[in-house]
Design a protein around this motif. Structure first.
Motif, mmCIF file in Angstrom:
data_model
loop_
_atom_site.group_PDB
_atom_site.id
_atom_site.type_symbol
_atom_site.label_atom_id
_atom_site.label_comp_id
_atom_site.label_asym_id
_atom_site.label_seq_id
_atom_site.Cartn_x
_atom_site.Cartn_y
_atom_site.Cartn_z
ATOM 1 N N GLN A 125 0.822 -1.204 0.000
ATOM 2 C CA GLN A 125 0.000 0.000 0.000
ATOM 3 C C GLN A 125 0.863 1.265 0.000
ATOM 4 N N ARG A 126 1.989 1.221 0.710
ATOM 5 C CA ARG A 126 2.920 2.353 0.712
ATOM 6 C C ARG A 126 3.521 2.568 -0.667
ATOM 7 N N GLY A 127 3.686 1.482 -1.411
ATOM 8 C CA GLY A 127 4.325 1.576 -2.719
ATOM 9 C C GLY A 127 5.833 1.612 -2.642
ATOM 10 N N ALA A 128 6.365 1.342 -1.457
ATOM 11 C CA ALA A 128 7.820 1.334 -1.273
ATOM 12 C C ALA A 128 8.133 0.631 0.038
ATOM 13 N N GLY A 129 9.226 -0.094 0.053
ATOM 14 C CA GLY A 129 9.633 -0.761 1.275
ATOM 15 C C GLY A 129 10.537 -1.937 0.976
ATOM 16 N N THR A 130 10.978 -2.584 2.040
ATOM 17 C CA THR A 130 11.931 -3.685 1.891
ATOM 18 C C THR A 130 11.654 -4.763 2.923
ATOM 19 N N PHE A 131 11.608 -6.000 2.462
ATOM 20 C CA PHE A 131 11.713 -7.150 3.345
ATOM 21 C C PHE A 131 13.167 -7.608 3.328
ATOM 22 N N VAL A 132 13.712 -7.874 4.504
ATOM 23 C CA VAL A 132 15.026 -8.515 4.603
ATOM 24 C C VAL A 132 14.799 -9.883 5.235
ATOM 25 N N THR A 133 14.908 -10.927 4.420
ATOM 26 C CA THR A 133 14.838 -12.283 4.940
ATOM 27 C C THR A 133 16.248 -12.738 5.308
ATOM 28 N N VAL A 134 16.331 -13.708 6.199
ATOM 29 C CA VAL A 134 17.646 -14.163 6.668
ATOM 30 C C VAL A 134 17.759 -15.662 6.452
ATOM 31 N N THR A 135 18.733 -16.048 5.661
ATOM 32 C CA THR A 135 18.983 -17.465 5.432
ATOM 33 C C THR A 135 20.296 -17.834 6.123
ATOM 34 N N SER A 136 21.212 -18.454 5.430
ATOM 35 C CA SER A 136 22.466 -18.905 6.033
ATOM 36 C C SER A 136 23.339 -19.485 4.934
ATOM 37 N N GLY A 137 24.650 -19.450 5.145
ATOM 38 C CA GLY A 137 25.523 -20.196 4.249
ATOM 39 C C GLY A 137 25.177 -21.668 4.238
ATOM 40 N N ILE A 138 24.594 -22.148 5.345
ATOM 41 C CA ILE A 138 24.198 -23.550 5.452
ATOM 42 C C ILE A 138 23.052 -23.869 4.495
ATOM 43 N N ALA A 139 22.333 -22.874 4.019
ATOM 44 C CA ALA A 139 21.296 -23.110 3.012
ATOM 45 C C ALA A 139 21.894 -23.627 1.709
ATOM 46 N N PHE A 140 23.145 -23.291 1.463
ATOM 47 C CA PHE A 140 23.798 -23.626 0.199
ATOM 48 C C PHE A 140 24.853 -24.721 0.346
ATOM 49 N N LEU A 141 25.320 -24.926 1.582
ATOM 50 C CA LEU A 141 26.284 -25.993 1.864
ATOM 51 C C LEU A 141 25.913 -26.567 3.219
ATOM 52 N N PRO A 142 25.171 -27.681 3.244
ATOM 53 C CA PRO A 142 24.603 -28.180 4.503
ATOM 54 C C PRO A 142 25.655 -28.458 5.568
ATOM 55 N N PHE A 143 25.232 -28.273 6.813
ATOM 56 C CA PHE A 143 26.012 -28.678 7.975
ATOM 57 C C PHE A 143 25.316 -29.917 8.518
ATOM 58 N N PRO A 144 25.848 -31.119 8.269
ATOM 59 C CA PRO A 144 25.111 -32.352 8.521
ATOM 60 C C PRO A 144 24.523 -32.539 9.915
ATOM 61 N N PRO A 145 25.130 -32.015 10.998
ATOM 62 C CA PRO A 145 24.477 -32.201 12.300
ATOM 63 C C PRO A 145 23.177 -31.412 12.465
ATOM 64 N N MET A 146 22.894 -30.499 11.538
ATOM 65 C CA MET A 146 21.684 -29.674 11.626
ATOM 66 C C MET A 146 20.908 -29.767 10.319
ATOM 67 N N PRO A 147 20.390 -30.937 9.977
ATOM 68 C CA PRO A 147 19.784 -31.131 8.661
ATOM 69 C C PRO A 147 18.532 -30.297 8.414
ATOM 70 N N THR A 148 17.649 -30.191 9.411
ATOM 71 C CA THR A 148 16.422 -29.432 9.175
ATOM 72 C C THR A 148 16.692 -27.948 9.186
ATOM 73 N N TYR A 149 17.675 -27.501 9.949
ATOM 74 C CA TYR A 149 18.076 -26.100 9.874
ATOM 75 C C TYR A 149 18.508 -25.770 8.444
ATOM 76 N N ALA A 150 19.344 -26.621 7.863
ATOM 77 C CA ALA A 150 19.778 -26.403 6.480
ATOM 78 C C ALA A 150 18.588 -26.373 5.531
ATOM 79 N N ALA A 151 17.671 -27.339 5.713
ATOM 80 C CA ALA A 151 16.499 -27.403 4.837
ATOM 81 C C ALA A 151 15.621 -26.171 4.984
ATOM 82 N N SER A 152 15.438 -25.717 6.221
ATOM 83 C CA SER A 152 14.580 -24.547 6.442
ATOM 84 C C SER A 152 15.167 -23.298 5.810
ATOM 85 N N LYS A 153 16.471 -23.139 5.903
ATOM 86 C CA LYS A 153 17.096 -21.942 5.332
ATOM 87 C C LYS A 153 17.149 -22.008 3.805
#
Length: 253
Positions: A125-153
């Motif tokens: 409605q404003r016609g201007a603005g920004t969403f900043v979402t936050v992912t992780s390097g783990i989104a692109f290179l999984p850290f195996p002890p945290m599999p669902t964290y990687a999947a969620s990101k």
């Protein structure tokens, strides 16, 4: 992005990266509010002159109440940063991990969607603005002890890409912040080589201040993770990171 005159709501900004970014946006001259669950942390931030709101991203009613309260106090809100997230270890050989998986998805992915949905009508409605979402390097290179964290990101990354495409032409931009391991309370235990928080935040603010602001905010330390598949280093890096599986309690001893 001009950091000196934004009106920013940082969801999940009561600790770590979110808290540091709140302070830096404030120091740059922006009006800043923070949402979170910790009453103690919110009180401390309020004492610093930062607006504070209780919010639980796993509860749709809580998100709606926070949105309404934020927009009453900050009708010129133009930037929503979605930091809320959990990092939980999981041993996929043990069925009890499923509870951690559910918590992770509901917080990191569905929580992000809840917040985006809550504030999209206002920003459009404003016609201007920004969403900043936050992912992780783990989104692109999984850290195996945290599999669902990687999947969620990884899912938040894909969702951000689709959101950016759908909001094209509305004046609302979508910026994805992709942290590496950063030396907050949670990461210090997992990775003693994590990037110091001050260094990370300074680099992030410099990247956000660029015109145009990049679609992905990538500090130098995260580039090897973000582009591992393109650079042909993916398999070797995943194998190396798999050594961390020894940190799972069931695999010790």
């Amino acid at each position: 992005m001009d950091l000196s005159n934004r009106t920013v709501f940082i969801v999940g900004g009561t600790s770590g990266i979110g808290r540091e970014l709140a302070r830096r946006f404030t120091a740059a001259g922006s009006a800043v509010a923070v949402g979170g669950r910790s009453a103690e942390a919110l009180s401390e931030l309020s004492d610093e002159g930062i607006g504070t709101f209780g919010i639980d991203v796993t509860d749709g009613a809580s998100v709606a109440r926070a949105r309404d309260a934020v927009l009453v106090r900050y009708p010129e809100l133009d930037t929503v940063v979605i930091m809320s997230g959990v990092m939980l270890l999981e041993d996929l050989r043990d069925p009890v991990h499923f509870e951690a998986a559910q918590t992770t998805i509901d917080t990191n992915l569905v929580g992000t969607i809840r917040v985006v949905d809550a504030f999209t009508p206002h920003l459009v409605q404003r016609g201007a603005g920004t969403f900043v979402t936050v992912t992780s390097g783990i989104a692109f290179l999984p850290f195996p002890p945290m599999p669902t964290y990687a999947a969620s990101k990884a899912a938040v990354h894909a969702y951000s890409e689709a959101l950016r495409a759908q909001l094209d032409g509305t004046g609302v931009s979508v910026v994805e912040l992709v942290p590496p391991a950063v030396a907050t309370a949670g990461q210090e235990k997992v990775n003693p080589q994590a990037l110091p928080l001050d260094d990370f935040a300074a680099e992030v603010m410099q990247l956000l201040s660029q015109n145009p602001t990049p679609d992905e905010v990538l500090v130098e330390r995260v580039l090897a993770l973000r582009w591992a598949e393109r650079d042909g280093t993916y398999d070797d890096l995943v194998a190396k990171r798999s050594q961390a599986l020894a940190m799972l309690p069931s695999r010790q001893g």
